[in-house]
Design a protein around this motif. Structure first.
Motif, PDB file in Angstrom:
ATOM      1  N   VAL A 171       0.862  -1.177   0.000  1.00  0.00           N
ATOM      2  CA  VAL A 171       0.000   0.000   0.000  1.00  0.00           C
ATOM      3  C   VAL A 171       0.897   1.224   0.000  1.00  0.00           C
ATOM      4  N   CYS A 172       0.520   2.218  -0.783  1.00  0.00           N
ATOM      5  CA  CYS A 172       1.355   3.409  -0.859  1.00  0.00           C
ATOM      6  C   CYS A 172       0.488   4.662  -0.854  1.00  0.00           C
ATOM      7  N   PHE A 173       0.713   5.511   0.120  1.00  0.00           N
ATOM      8  CA  PHE A 173       0.072   6.826   0.136  1.00  0.00           C
ATOM      9  C   PHE A 173       1.078   7.802  -0.452  1.00  0.00           C
ATOM     10  N   GLN A 174       0.671   8.517  -1.506  1.00  0.00           N
ATOM     11  CA  GLN A 174       1.608   9.423  -2.149  1.00  0.00           C
ATOM     12  C   GLN A 174       1.070  10.842  -2.081  1.00  0.00           C
ATOM     13  N   VAL A 179      -6.859  17.693   7.659  1.00  0.00           N
ATOM     14  CA  VAL A 179      -6.517  16.583   8.546  1.00  0.00           C
ATOM     15  C   VAL A 179      -5.195  15.943   8.142  1.00  0.00           C
ATOM     16  N   LEU A 180      -4.971  15.750   6.843  1.00  0.00           N
ATOM     17  CA  LEU A 180      -3.704  15.160   6.377  1.00  0.00           C
ATOM     18  C   LEU A 180      -3.062  16.103   5.370  1.00  0.00           C
ATOM     19  N   GLU A 181      -1.746  16.284   5.501  1.00  0.00           N
ATOM     20  CA  GLU A 181      -1.015  17.169   4.600  1.00  0.00           C
ATOM     21  C   GLU A 181       0.117  16.421   3.924  1.00  0.00           C
ATOM     22  N   ASN A 182       0.036  16.270   2.616  1.00  0.00           N
ATOM     23  CA  ASN A 182       1.110  15.658   1.820  1.00  0.00           C
ATOM     24  C   ASN A 182       1.705  14.432   2.491  1.00  0.00           C
ATOM     25  N   LEU A 183       0.861  13.492   2.828  1.00  0.00           N
ATOM     26  CA  LEU A 183       1.316  12.301   3.541  1.00  0.00           C
ATOM     27  C   LEU A 183       1.906  11.272   2.579  1.00  0.00           C
ATOM     28  N   ASP A 184       3.144  10.878   2.858  1.00  0.00           N
ATOM     29  CA  ASP A 184       3.791   9.785   2.126  1.00  0.00           C
ATOM     30  C   ASP A 184       3.954   8.624   3.095  1.00  0.00           C
ATOM     31  N   LEU A 185       3.443   7.471   2.719  1.00  0.00           N
ATOM     32  CA  LEU A 185       3.565   6.317   3.606  1.00  0.00           C
ATOM     33  C   LEU A 185       3.542   5.054   2.763  1.00  0.00           C
ATOM     34  N   GLN A 186       4.553   4.207   2.969  1.00  0.00           N
ATOM     35  CA  GLN A 186       4.649   2.968   2.193  1.00  0.00           C
ATOM     36  C   GLN A 186       4.506   1.791   3.151  1.00  0.00           C
ATOM     37  N   THR A 223       3.878  -4.156  20.602  1.00  0.00           N
ATOM     38  CA  THR A 223       4.015  -5.608  20.437  1.00  0.00           C
ATOM     39  C   THR A 223       3.405  -6.182  19.161  1.00  0.00           C
ATOM     40  N   MET A 224       2.519  -5.455  18.497  1.00  0.00           N
ATOM     41  CA  MET A 224       1.774  -6.123  17.422  1.00  0.00           C
ATOM     42  C   MET A 224       2.415  -6.003  16.047  1.00  0.00           C
ATOM     43  N   GLY A 225       3.004  -4.863  15.754  1.00  0.00           N
ATOM     44  CA  GLY A 225       3.378  -4.601  14.369  1.00  0.00           C
ATOM     45  C   GLY A 225       4.843  -4.811  14.058  1.00  0.00           C
ATOM     46  N   HIS A 226       5.120  -4.890  12.741  1.00  0.00           N
ATOM     47  CA  HIS A 226       6.509  -4.869  12.304  1.00  0.00           C
ATOM     48  C   HIS A 226       7.066  -3.461  12.464  1.00  0.00           C
ATOM     49  N   ARG A 227       6.233  -2.494  12.082  1.00  0.00           N
ATOM     50  CA  ARG A 227       6.655  -1.105  12.230  1.00  0.00           C
ATOM     51  C   ARG A 227       5.507  -0.283  12.806  1.00  0.00           C
ATOM     52  N   ILE A 228       5.867   0.881  13.358  1.00  0.00           N
ATOM     53  CA  ILE A 228       4.882   1.823  13.879  1.00  0.00           C
ATOM     54  C   ILE A 228       5.002   3.112  13.070  1.00  0.00           C
ATOM     55  N   ALA A 229       3.852   3.709  12.735  1.00  0.00           N
ATOM     56  CA  ALA A 229       3.849   5.047  12.147  1.00  0.00           C
ATOM     57  C   ALA A 229       3.214   5.977  13.168  1.00  0.00           C
ATOM     58  N   VAL A 230       3.905   7.060  13.514  1.00  0.00           N
ATOM     59  CA  VAL A 230       3.350   8.025  14.468  1.00  0.00           C
ATOM     60  C   VAL A 230       2.881   9.244  13.690  1.00  0.00           C
ATOM     61  N   LEU A 231       1.618   9.581  13.901  1.00  0.00           N
ATOM     62  CA  LEU A 231       0.995  10.686  13.176  1.00  0.00           C
ATOM     63  C   LEU A 231       0.668  11.783  14.173  1.00  0.00           C
ATOM     64  N   ASN A 232       0.938  13.033  13.815  1.00  0.00           N
ATOM     65  CA  ASN A 232       0.489  14.152  14.649  1.00  0.00           C
ATOM     66  C   ASN A 232       0.255  15.358  13.762  1.00  0.00           C
ATOM     67  N   ALA A 233      -0.819  16.074  14.053  1.00  0.00           N
ATOM     68  CA  ALA A 233      -1.144  17.310  13.339  1.00  0.00           C
ATOM     69  C   ALA A 233      -1.049  17.123  11.821  1.00  0.00           C
ATOM     70  N   GLY A 234      -1.574  16.024  11.321  1.00  0.00           N
ATOM     71  CA  GLY A 234      -1.648  15.809   9.878  1.00  0.00           C
ATOM     72  C   GLY A 234      -0.348  15.381   9.229  1.00  0.00           C
ATOM     73  N   ARG A 235       0.697  15.192  10.028  1.00  0.00           N
ATOM     74  CA  ARG A 235       1.993  14.825   9.443  1.00  0.00           C
ATOM     75  C   ARG A 235       2.542  13.566  10.082  1.00  0.00           C
TER      76      ARG A 235
END
Ligand code: ADP
Ligand code: MG
Length: 415
Positions: A4-7, A28-35, A236-248
């Motif tokens: 999944v890729c957010f561009q 809510v979200l600003e130019n979010l890139d997430l793979q 404990t659950m994930g391979h990686r964590i993504a931390v989101l704050n203030a839309g970034r």
């Protein structure tokens, strides 16, 4: 299966209707890139209202992005209908159909996603009408039989067989959540989206269901995006964590990377319990840090980062609770007074006020150690434990080799 890729995804909600002139659009979200890699379990955390649910809803197709594109398995999905996106979502509120049995709730997506010709339509109708009759009087429908076999498989996986004929109102919270999971896995989607699925369960049931979800994800290998505000689930659950704050996106990394090397003060305070201790320090030359009247020499990557630092002398130091220890009264150690003792059974978390500078520091102590509020103690800081942040709250850049990106097969942390 799919990545999944957010561009450069943006999402702005229009002002609410009838809210008067002062109402502004909400970005809510600003130019979010997430793979998110194929087969990965990614945990998404962030304070309430930071856009976690919005991110899942964009991927599910329940909301439209105002900018950017989302790809599932390399395919742009923004213009694809939700039912054709090959993603399944599990909600905190379960969202089961109250008038359908457990079996029909699990089979709901299967029946919806497969188109039927008029003959199949008729066959299905007759088959369903005859279901209560003895075996010999039943009319076969190949499509319905396929769906029923799949429901039985899913029910076996989640131990729901005894409940198949019940309605949602006859189930406990944990059972309802298992049915909601069952409905998601029945369709064998390419991506699971889970929005705080355990937050309505009590502590014991949460632990059990948590391991069940991890075990299921490991077995199916389905790419999963999981939202939580629970520290234990995040770690404990994930391979990686993504931390989101203030839309970034603040940081993306393995749980240990985020815990040990937070990219900024927000992550330092958000990940881990108790949160990282933060103290104002000054550069004292010779690779030393001055805290109040004492000087300390960090070691490890922070020392290397300090050696390359040419910015301001005022920094914020971060120290995890386990990097501060009770120690004998020597003039190298910090004098402090114990303010608060939290006995957790397996350990104690002490909150101490430093004599020099009046700052609070939290640390862990052995559960058997006799310690009372008001007591005067001395604290030792582990040289490897120092983390440093500039005035803007960004971590001092560490030498490149320290930064690791997940490579190859996802390896789940042990349960
Ligand atoms: P989270 O799940 O992280 O708590 P949400 O994604 O639900 O956050 O919401 C993020 C922000 O967007 C919040 O400020 C919320 O009030 C706002 N929001 C969510 N949905 C809508 C909507 N349909 N219309 C307007 N604002 C919304
Ligand atoms: Mg939410």
């Amino acid at each position: 299966m799919a990545d999944v890729c957010f561009q450069q995804v943006c999402k702005t909600y229009p002002p609410r209707a009838g809210g008067g002139d002062q109402q502004q659009p909400v970005t809510v979200l600003e130019n979010l890139d997430l793979q998110i890699d194929d087969g990965e379990f990614l945990v998404l955390v962030g304070p309430s209202g930071c856009g976690k649910s919005t991110l899942l809803r964009l991927l599910a197709g329940l909301e439209q992005p105002t900018g950017g594109e989302i790809f599932v398995g390399g395919r742009a999905v923004s213009r694809v209908r939700p039912s054709r996106r090959d993603v399944a979502m599990v909600f905190q509120s379960y969202a089961l159909y109250p008038h359908l049995s457990v079996a029909d709730n699990i089979g709901f997506g299967l029946r919806r996603s497969q188109r039927r010709n008029p003959l199949e339509h008729l066959q299905d109708g007759l088959h369903r009408l005859c279901r209560p009759l003895p075996q010999a009087l039943q009319l076969p429908s190949p499509r319905e039989q396929r769906i029923e076999r799949r429901i039985a498989e899913v029910a076996a996986t989640l131990e729901l067989e005894p409940l198949l004929a019940r309605r949602p109102k006859e189930l406990s919270g944990g059972q309802k959540q298992r049915v909601a999971l069952g409905r998601a896995i029945a369709r064998e989607p390419a991506v699971f989206l889970m929005d705080e699925p355990l937050s309505n369960l009590d502590a014991k049931l949460r632990t059990g269901t948590r391991s069940q979800i991890v075990e299921l994800q490991r077995r199916l290998g389905t790419t999963t995006l999981y939202v939580t505000h629970d520290q234990v689930e995040a770690m404990t659950m994930g391979h990686r964590i993504a931390v989101l704050n203030a839309g970034r996106l603040q940081q993306l990394g393995t749980p240990m990377e985020l815990y040990q090397w937070p990219a900024n003060l927000f992550v330092a305070q958000f990940i881990g319990s108790p949160p990282m201790n933060l103290l104002p320090v000054q550069l004292a030359g010779g690779g030393q840090l001055q805290l109040g009247s004492r000087r300390f020499s960090p070691s490890g990557p922070s020392a290397e980062a300090l050696a390359c630092w040419h910015g301001a002398a005022e920094l914020t130091a971060g120290l995890r609770a386990e990097h501060v220890r009770l120690a004998p009264a020597t003039n190298r150690n910090l004098a402090a007074e114990v303010c608060h003792v939290e006995a957790l059974g397996n350990e104690q978390v002490l909150t101490c006020r430093l004599a020099d500078g009046d700052h609070l520091v939290q640390l862990r102590a052995e559960p058997t150690q006799q310690i009372r509020p008001g007591e005067h103690v001395h604290l030792e800081i582990e040289a490897e434990g120092w983390r440093l942040f500039d005035a803007a709250g960004q971590a001092l850049p560490r030498p490149q080799r320290e930064q690791s990106r997940r490579t190859g097969e996802p390896s789940l942390p042990p349960l």
